[in-house]
Design an enzyme around this catalytic site. Structure first.
Site, PDB file in Angstrom:
ATOM      1  CB  ILE A  40      16.693  40.628  24.785  1.00  0.00           C
ATOM      2  CG1 ILE A  40      17.434  39.904  23.688  1.00  0.00           C
ATOM      3  CG2 ILE A  40      16.364  39.701  25.945  1.00  0.00           C
ATOM      4  CD1 ILE A  40      18.846  39.488  24.062  1.00  0.00           C
ATOM      5  CG  ASN A  97       9.302  43.889  37.618  1.00  0.00           C
ATOM      6  OD1 ASN A  97       8.154  44.199  37.937  1.00  0.00           O
ATOM      7  ND2 ASN A  97       9.610  43.405  36.427  1.00  0.00           N
ATOM      8  CD  GLU A 105      13.615  36.830  35.496  1.00  0.00           C
ATOM      9  OE1 GLU A 105      13.731  37.217  34.316  1.00  0.00           O
ATOM     10  OE2 GLU A 105      13.217  35.708  35.825  1.00  0.00           O
ATOM     11  CB  VAL A 106      18.582  42.433  35.164  1.00  0.00           C
ATOM     12  CG1 VAL A 106      19.954  43.056  34.898  1.00  0.00           C
ATOM     13  CG2 VAL A 106      18.227  41.446  34.060  1.00  0.00           C
ATOM     14  CG  HIS A 110      15.598  46.843  34.678  1.00  0.00           C
ATOM     15  ND1 HIS A 110      16.402  46.204  35.604  1.00  0.00           N
ATOM     16  CD2 HIS A 110      14.555  46.009  34.463  1.00  0.00           C
ATOM     17  CE1 HIS A 110      15.858  45.049  35.922  1.00  0.00           C
ATOM     18  NE2 HIS A 110      14.725  44.902  35.253  1.00  0.00           N
ATOM     19  CG  HIS A 112      10.209  46.692  32.515  1.00  0.00           C
ATOM     20  ND1 HIS A 112      10.526  45.628  31.701  1.00  0.00           N
ATOM     21  CD2 HIS A 112      10.718  46.392  33.737  1.00  0.00           C
ATOM     22  CE1 HIS A 112      11.192  44.713  32.403  1.00  0.00           C
ATOM     23  NE2 HIS A 112      11.314  45.157  33.652  1.00  0.00           N
TER      24      HIS A 112
END
Ligand code: 5GP
Length: 125
Positions: A40, A97, A105-106, A110, A112
């Site tokens: 996003i 990460n 952060e999430v 995930h 990237h």
């Protein structure tokens, strides 16, 4: 704020909601084990996130708890996405990460995918 990766999986996290279809995403790829969508807040001309459909907090959680088949399938999915995006020729950068020092952060694993331009410095200051 970075997450504490030792916390149990929180199925109210934003990516869990995207997997369940409760929140929209700009989907670029989906298969049995993985979903990929545009970030996003893109930090490169191509910035796609690939997430496993299984409930894993982090890379560490995934590599500890997922079975070999799911890990292999997810790796294949990431490759499928990079090839679908035609990044295999020019190249790309993958990043995961993990936890506080990784500034995750999430709290859903995930990967990237960054592409569309060269990347020079490996670790920004
Ligand atoms: P992290 O720092 O956890 O590795 O990266 C989280 C990424 O998720 C960030 O690049 C951020 O822009 C992206 N992100 C956060 N919320 C959403 C969302 O609701 N939709 C999408 N597509 N990306 C998100």
């Amino acid at each position: 704020m970075p997450i504490d990766p030792r916390e149990p999986y929180d199925d109210t996290n934003i990516f869990a909601k995207i997997i369940r279809g409760e929140l929209p995403c700009d989907k670029v790829y989906e298969d049995d084990v993985a979903l990929a969508f545009n970030d996003i807040r893109p930090q490169a001309p191509v910035h796609v996130l690939v997430i496993p459909k299984g409930a894993y907090v982090s890379w560490d959680d995934f590599t500890e708890k997922a079975d070999d088949g799911e890990i292999a399938a997810f790796m294949r999915s990431v490759g499928n996405v990079t090839r679908q995006l035609e990044l295999d020729g020019p190249g790309y950068r993958l990043m995961v990460n993990m936890g506080g020092h990784g500034h995750q952060e999430v709290p859903h694993l995930h990967v990237h995918i960054f592409g569309g331009r060269p990347f020079f410095q490996m670790i920004p200051d």
